[in-house]
Every structure is written in structure tokens, then in C-alpha cells.
Write an enzyme that holds these catalytic residues in place. Structure first.
Site, PDB file in Angstrom:
ATOM      1  N   ASP A  13       0.848  -1.202   0.000  1.00 18.80           N
ATOM      2  CA  ASP A  13       0.000   0.000   0.000  1.00 18.80           C
ATOM      3  C   ASP A  13       0.878   1.244   0.000  1.00 18.80           C
ATOM      4  O   ASP A  13       1.547   1.537   0.985  1.00 18.80           O
ATOM      5  CB  ASP A  13      -0.908   0.002   1.233  1.00 18.80           C
ATOM      6  CG  ASP A  13      -1.882   1.170   1.214  1.00 18.80           C
ATOM      7  OD1 ASP A  13      -2.953   1.033   0.599  1.00 18.80           O
ATOM      8  OD2 ASP A  13      -1.549   2.235   1.778  1.00 18.80           O
TER       9      ASP A  13
ATOM     10  N   TYR B  79       3.296   9.701  -0.417  1.00 14.23           N
ATOM     11  CA  TYR B  79       4.427   9.127   0.325  1.00 14.23           C
ATOM     12  C   TYR B  79       5.745   9.268  -0.444  1.00 14.23           C
ATOM     13  O   TYR B  79       6.802   8.953   0.094  1.00 14.23           O
ATOM     14  CB  TYR B  79       4.205   7.631   0.637  1.00 14.23           C
ATOM     15  CG  TYR B  79       2.890   7.279   1.307  1.00 14.23           C
ATOM     16  CD1 TYR B  79       2.101   8.242   1.935  1.00 14.23           C
ATOM     17  CD2 TYR B  79       2.429   5.969   1.311  1.00 14.23           C
ATOM     18  CE1 TYR B  79       0.887   7.905   2.518  1.00 14.23           C
ATOM     19  CE2 TYR B  79       1.222   5.626   1.912  1.00 14.23           C
ATOM     20  CZ  TYR B  79       0.451   6.605   2.502  1.00 14.23           C
ATOM     21  OH  TYR B  79      -0.746   6.261   3.088  1.00 14.23           O
TER      22      TYR B  79
ATOM     23  N   LYS C 233      -2.539   5.967  -4.333  1.00 13.57           N
ATOM     24  CA  LYS C 233      -3.609   6.919  -4.020  1.00 13.57           C
ATOM     25  C   LYS C 233      -3.384   8.254  -4.709  1.00 13.57           C
ATOM     26  O   LYS C 233      -2.246   8.750  -4.757  1.00 13.57           O
ATOM     27  CB  LYS C 233      -3.671   7.161  -2.503  1.00 13.57           C
ATOM     28  CG  LYS C 233      -3.576   5.884  -1.688  1.00 13.57           C
ATOM     29  CD  LYS C 233      -3.782   6.078  -0.202  1.00 13.57           C
ATOM     30  CE  LYS C 233      -3.498   4.795   0.547  1.00 13.57           C
ATOM     31  NZ  LYS C 233      -2.088   4.583   0.877  1.00 13.57           N
TER      32      LYS C 233
ATOM     33  N   HIS D 270      -7.211   9.669  -2.074  1.00 13.75           N
ATOM     34  CA  HIS D 270      -6.598   9.614  -0.742  1.00 13.75           C
ATOM     35  C   HIS D 270      -7.495  10.233   0.345  1.00 13.75           C
ATOM     36  O   HIS D 270      -7.694   9.655   1.405  1.00 13.75           O
ATOM     37  CB  HIS D 270      -5.236  10.306  -0.780  1.00 13.75           C
ATOM     38  CG  HIS D 270      -4.268   9.786   0.237  1.00 13.75           C
ATOM     39  ND1 HIS D 270      -2.921   9.705   0.008  1.00 13.75           N
ATOM     40  CD2 HIS D 270      -4.451   9.327   1.503  1.00 13.75           C
ATOM     41  CE1 HIS D 270      -2.317   9.212   1.088  1.00 13.75           C
ATOM     42  NE2 HIS D 270      -3.225   8.984   2.007  1.00 13.75           N
TER      43      HIS D 270
ATOM     44  N   LYS E 164       2.752  -1.049   8.804  1.00 10.00           N
ATOM     45  CA  LYS E 164       4.052  -0.544   8.339  1.00 10.00           C
ATOM     46  C   LYS E 164       5.124  -0.863   9.368  1.00 10.00           C
ATOM     47  O   LYS E 164       4.899  -0.726  10.577  1.00 10.00           O
ATOM     48  CB  LYS E 164       3.955   0.975   8.130  1.00 10.00           C
ATOM     49  CG  LYS E 164       5.249   1.650   7.746  1.00 10.00           C
ATOM     50  CD  LYS E 164       5.957   2.271   8.943  1.00 10.00           C
ATOM     51  CE  LYS E 164       7.325   2.809   8.588  1.00 10.00           C
ATOM     52  NZ  LYS E 164       8.030   3.335   9.783  1.00 10.00           N
ATOM     53  N   SER E 165       6.279  -1.299   8.907  1.00 14.71           N
ATOM     54  CA  SER E 165       7.456  -1.362   9.770  1.00 14.71           C
ATOM     55  C   SER E 165       8.685  -1.307   8.887  1.00 14.71           C
ATOM     56  O   SER E 165       8.642  -1.731   7.735  1.00 14.71           O
ATOM     57  CB  SER E 165       7.463  -2.661  10.582  1.00 14.71           C
ATOM     58  OG  SER E 165       8.697  -2.754  11.257  1.00 14.71           O
TER      59      SER E 165
ATOM     60  N   ARG F 283      10.230  -7.008  12.897  1.00  9.63           N
ATOM     61  CA  ARG F 283       8.807  -6.674  13.038  1.00  9.63           C
ATOM     62  C   ARG F 283       8.037  -6.978  11.757  1.00  9.63           C
ATOM     63  O   ARG F 283       6.854  -7.349  11.806  1.00  9.63           O
ATOM     64  CB  ARG F 283       8.651  -5.193  13.385  1.00  9.63           C
ATOM     65  CG  ARG F 283       9.012  -4.893  14.826  1.00  9.63           C
ATOM     66  CD  ARG F 283       8.937  -3.412  15.062  1.00  9.63           C
ATOM     67  NE  ARG F 283       9.105  -3.054  16.458  1.00  9.63           N
ATOM     68  CZ  ARG F 283       9.197  -1.796  16.880  1.00  9.63           C
ATOM     69  NH1 ARG F 283       9.130  -0.801  16.015  1.00  9.63           N
ATOM     70  NH2 ARG F 283       9.347  -1.542  18.155  1.00  9.63           N
TER      71      ARG F 283
ATOM     72  N   ASN G 143       4.856  -9.285  12.215  1.00  7.28           N
ATOM     73  CA  ASN G 143       3.504  -8.876  11.813  1.00  7.28           C
ATOM     74  C   ASN G 143       2.869  -9.869  10.845  1.00  7.28           C
ATOM     75  O   ASN G 143       1.637  -9.967  10.764  1.00  7.28           O
ATOM     76  CB  ASN G 143       3.540  -7.476  11.192  1.00  7.28           C
ATOM     77  CG  ASN G 143       3.898  -6.412  12.216  1.00  7.28           C
ATOM     78  OD1 ASN G 143       3.856  -6.659  13.423  1.00  7.28           O
ATOM     79  ND2 ASN G 143       4.270  -5.223  11.750  1.00  7.28           N
TER      80      ASN G 143
HETATM   81  P1  NAD Z   1       0.578   1.282  11.825  1.00  2.35           P
HETATM   82  O1  NAD Z   1      -0.600   1.158  12.738  1.00  2.35           O
HETATM   83  O2  NAD Z   1       0.820   0.228  10.819  1.00  2.35           O
HETATM   84  O3  NAD Z   1       1.854   1.450  12.769  1.00  2.35           O
HETATM   85  C1  NAD Z   1       3.149   1.576  12.237  1.00  2.35           C
HETATM   86  C2  NAD Z   1       4.159   1.880  13.335  1.00  2.35           C
HETATM   87  O4  NAD Z   1       4.018   0.946  14.399  1.00  2.35           O
HETATM   88  C3  NAD Z   1       5.567   1.695  12.789  1.00  2.35           C
HETATM   89  O5  NAD Z   1       6.110   2.922  12.456  1.00  2.35           O
HETATM   90  C4  NAD Z   1       6.316   1.063  13.917  1.00  2.35           C
HETATM   91  O6  NAD Z   1       6.936   2.071  14.656  1.00  2.35           O
HETATM   92  C5  NAD Z   1       5.285   0.429  14.781  1.00  2.35           C
HETATM   93  N1  NAD Z   1       5.259  -1.048  14.630  1.00  2.35           N
HETATM   94  C6  NAD Z   1       4.972  -1.779  13.525  1.00  2.35           C
HETATM   95  N2  NAD Z   1       5.001  -3.092  13.802  1.00  2.35           N
HETATM   96  C7  NAD Z   1       5.306  -3.207  15.099  1.00  2.35           C
HETATM   97  C8  NAD Z   1       5.493  -4.308  15.977  1.00  2.35           C
HETATM   98  N3  NAD Z   1       5.337  -5.558  15.547  1.00  2.35           N
HETATM   99  N4  NAD Z   1       5.817  -4.046  17.265  1.00  2.35           N
HETATM  100  C9  NAD Z   1       5.955  -2.783  17.714  1.00  2.35           C
HETATM  101  N5  NAD Z   1       5.795  -1.692  16.942  1.00  2.35           N
HETATM  102  C10 NAD Z   1       5.483  -1.902  15.642  1.00  2.35           C
HETATM  103  O7  NAD Z   1       0.496   2.731  11.189  1.00  2.35           O
HETATM  104  P2  NAD Z   1       0.558   3.378   9.753  1.00  2.35           P
HETATM  105  O8  NAD Z   1       1.852   3.187   9.110  1.00  2.35           O
HETATM  106  O9  NAD Z   1       0.070   4.760   9.958  1.00  2.35           O
HETATM  107  O10 NAD Z   1      -0.564   2.597   8.919  1.00  2.35           O
HETATM  108  C11 NAD Z   1      -0.294   1.472   8.100  1.00  2.35           C
HETATM  109  C12 NAD Z   1      -0.457   1.813   6.637  1.00  2.35           C
HETATM  110  O11 NAD Z   1      -1.769   2.330   6.385  1.00  2.35           O
HETATM  111  C13 NAD Z   1       0.460   2.948   6.168  1.00  2.35           C
HETATM  112  O12 NAD Z   1       1.793   2.524   5.983  1.00  2.35           O
HETATM  113  C14 NAD Z   1      -0.234   3.363   4.907  1.00  2.35           C
HETATM  114  O13 NAD Z   1       0.042   2.443   3.863  1.00  2.35           O
HETATM  115  C15 NAD Z   1      -1.694   3.278   5.321  1.00  2.35           C
HETATM  116  N6  NAD Z   1      -2.240   4.575   5.779  1.00  2.35           N
HETATM  117  C16 NAD Z   1      -3.177   5.182   5.017  1.00  2.35           C
HETATM  118  C17 NAD Z   1      -3.731   6.393   5.391  1.00  2.35           C
HETATM  119  C18 NAD Z   1      -4.775   7.030   4.543  1.00  2.35           C
HETATM  120  O14 NAD Z   1      -5.114   8.197   4.758  1.00  2.35           O
HETATM  121  N7  NAD Z   1      -5.325   6.340   3.582  1.00  2.35           N
HETATM  122  C19 NAD Z   1      -3.310   7.015   6.582  1.00  2.35           C
HETATM  123  C20 NAD Z   1      -2.347   6.381   7.361  1.00  2.35           C
HETATM  124  C21 NAD Z   1      -1.840   5.164   6.952  1.00  2.35           C
END
Ligand code: NAD
Length: 276
Positions: free
Chosen positions: A46, A51, A76, A108, A232-233, A238, A242
Site C-alpha cells: 500500500d 508518500y 492513491k 486519498h 508498516k514497519s 517486526r 507482523n
Molecule cells: P501502523 O498502525 O501500521 O503502525 C506503524 C508503526 O508501528 C511503525 O512505524 C512502527 O513504529 C510500529 N510497529 C509496527 N510493527 C510493530 C510491531 N510488531 N511491534 C511494535 N511496533 C510496531 O500505522 P501506519 O503506518 O500509519 O498505517 C499502516 C499503513 O496504512 C500505512 O503505511 C499506509 O500504507 C496506510 N495509511 C493510510 C492512510 C490514509 O489516509 N489512507 C493514513 C495512514 C496510513
């Protein structure tokens, strides 16, 4: 390698229910990070124009040798590119960077208060991309119920997905219910609330009982809810952690305890789409 379930969208295409999000992955690190995820078994990425890392996603897929068809890619349309000609130019650019076509292209944000654009007109342009064939599916993100109703009533065409903020602290129930009723798949962004839910005692207790981590339990909750998720990581451990959520199951009791963590509007980590 785990068997990731697929979801059939309302236009007949399929999408792996679990994927990899690249928000905040720096452009120069994206190819390497996505390559790591592909090695672990992720087949869904995604990304977004916003980005600035679509190119890295395309490169990682090409260099993986898996073949473009093996990986589902979402991108997006950026907020500044809603006007039809801007959207067409942006789509061409995304298609080129990602490798000839995009599996799922979505708006988006609806930006209902932006001057000089209207998400209804943008949705009509998105339908051109679906007809063109180089967007296999089209959808939206951050659309509220009134936005969804308006584009569907006016065009007779439902989006295939609505990508919205959903996690245990913000369950976005009204939008989720509308989408489920109208066969619009839910994609849950920030599925672990960027880490904010990982110290929650209800979640850590369930995690301990299953011998899993809080992140794995939360992601599993999304899967059992039927949502599409892509945490995301950037850390290889991780990224692997995940992905390891297909070898256990949460009980009905576990699920309802996590359902009980919703804080409503107070649980949001991102902006309210009507104000953004
Ligand atoms: P997320 O909830 O996936 O959290 C990511 C963060 O959590 C990472 O930066 C990392 O620090 C931590 N993390 C990840 N795995 C972990 C683990 N196993 N243990 C501990 N910490 C961990 O947040 P996100 O990145 O905001 O959302 C995921 C994806 O959703 C984004 O990468 C993007 O592709 C999408 N997104 C879309 C929108 C939108 O407006 N459409 C907005 C935000 C995100």
C-alpha cells in the site's frame, strides 16, 4: 510461508487481505524495505503519491523476480490533484512508477472543503481509469457516509474499497456498517494505531495467553473482523512478526474484549475527514 486469505471486491477482482504499508518509509529506503517484506511473503503493498515512494515499490517488485502480477499494489491520488486533468496526469505518473498498471487506485482524502475541487468530479475521473484498464479497481479513502452516498447516488458506481482509520481505540463503526451493508471492502489504516494500542492491558493479556505479541493479536483481530490490513514497519524482525498471524485464532471472547476498547472520536490518531 503462510497462506494469506484473499478478499473478492465488488468488481470481481481479488486482493490479499494482508499487506505491507509504506507510509513514512523514506523514498531512498523503500526498495530495500519492500524487498524485505516480499522475502517474508507479503504480496500486497500500500503506497501513495503523497508518500513519494511509489518508485521504490515498483523497483522492489521488478528486482524481486516475482513478476508484477504476483504483487497487488495500491496507490492513491494526492489531495492537490483532484481536478480531472491533474488527476489524469497523476495517474499516468503512478502507473509508470509502479510498473504498467495499478491493482487498486483510490482517492486519498475527500477534502470536502477544498476550493476548486469536488470529490464527486474526482470520482467520475477515477471511473475513467477503471475503464482504461490500467487501474484494475478503483476506490476511495477517508470517505464518510455522506461522501459515499453522494458519489454512489450520482454515478451508480460504488467504490470497491474505503480505506479508513480503524483500530481497537477507533473502530469507526458508522462508516464500517455502511460499507458492509453496501459491499464496499474496509481497509483499516494505522491498524495498530502506530503502536498506541500495544501496551493496552486487555490486548497484552490476550497476547500472553496465546503466546503472541500485542501487535500480532491486534492484526489478527482485524483479520477476523474481515478488514484488509497493511501494517508498516522498517525493522526486519517486526516485518516478520507482523506476518505471523495465520497460525492462531482469537476466541469470540477475545474478540469482544477488544471490541470493548473503542473510544469513539477520542480514539482517532488522524484528522476527521470532514475537517481535513
Ligand atoms: P501502523 O498502525 O501500521 O503502525 C506503524 C508503526 O508501528 C511503525 O512505524 C512502527 O513504529 C510500529 N510497529 C509496527 N510493527 C510493530 C510491531 N510488531 N511491534 C511494535 N511496533 C510496531 O500505522 P501506519 O503506518 O500509519 O498505517 C499502516 C499503513 O496504512 C500505512 O503505511 C499506509 O500504507 C496506510 N495509511 C493510510 C492512510 C490514509 O489516509 N489512507 C493514513 C495512514 C496510513
Amino acid at each position: 510461508m503462510a497462506d494469506v486469505p484473499t478478499i473478492t471486491l465488488n468488481d470481481g477482482t481479488t486482493i490479499p487481505q494482508f499487506g505491507f504499508g509504506v507510509y513514512q518509509v523514506p523514498p531512498e529506503e523503500t526498495a530495500e524495505t519492500v524487498a524485505e517484506a516480499l522475502k517474508v511473503g507479503y504480496r500486497h503493498v500500500d503506497t501513495a503519491e503523497m508518500y513519494r515512494n511509489e518508485q521504490g515499490v515498483g523497483e522492489a517488485i521488478e528486482q524481486s523476480g516475482l513478476g508484477r502480477e504476483s504483487v497487488h499494489v495500491t496507490s492513491k491520488l494526492n489531495n492537490g490533484a483532484h481536478a480531472p486533468d491533474d488527476a489524469r496526469a497523476a495517474f499516468e505518473e503512478s502507473v509508470t512508477k509502479i510498473g504498467g498498471y495499478i491493482d487498486l487506485f483510490i482517492i486519498h482524502w475527500p477534502t470536502p472543503n477544498a476550493e476548486g475541487s469536488d470529490y464527486l468530479e474526482t470520482w467520475k475521473t477515477m471511473l475513467e481509469f477503471k475503464d482504461d484498464g490500467r487501474a484494475r479497481s478503483v476506490g476511495v479513502s477517508n470517505f464518510e457516509v455522506d461522501h459515499l452516498r453522494r458519489i454512489t447516488d450520482e454515478t451508480g458506481m460504488r467504490p470497491s474499497v474505503n480505506q479508513i482509520e480503524v483500530h481497537p481505540y477507533f473502530q469507526n463503526r458508522e462508516v464500517v456498517a455502511y460499507c458492509q451493508e453496501h459491499d464496499i471492502a474496509i481497509e483499516a489504516w494505522s491498524p495498530i494505531a502506530q503502536g498506541a494500542v500495544l501496551d493496552d492491558p486487555v490486548i497484552t493479556e490476550i497476547a500472553d495467553a496465546h503466546g503472541k505479541t500485542a501487535a500480532q493479536v491486534t492484526l489478527r483481530w482485524h483479520i477476523q473482523k474481515g478488514y484488509i490490513v497493511f501494517p508498516k514497519s522498517s525493522t526486519p524482525e517486526r516485518i516478520r512478526e507482523n506476518f505471523e498471524i495465520f497460525d492462531f485464532e482469537l476466541s469470540d471472547d477475545d474478540m469482544s474484549k477488544i471490541d470493548g476498547l473503542d473510544k469513539g472520536e477520542d480514539g482517532r490518531t488522524g484528522p476527521n475527514p470532514n475537517k481535513f
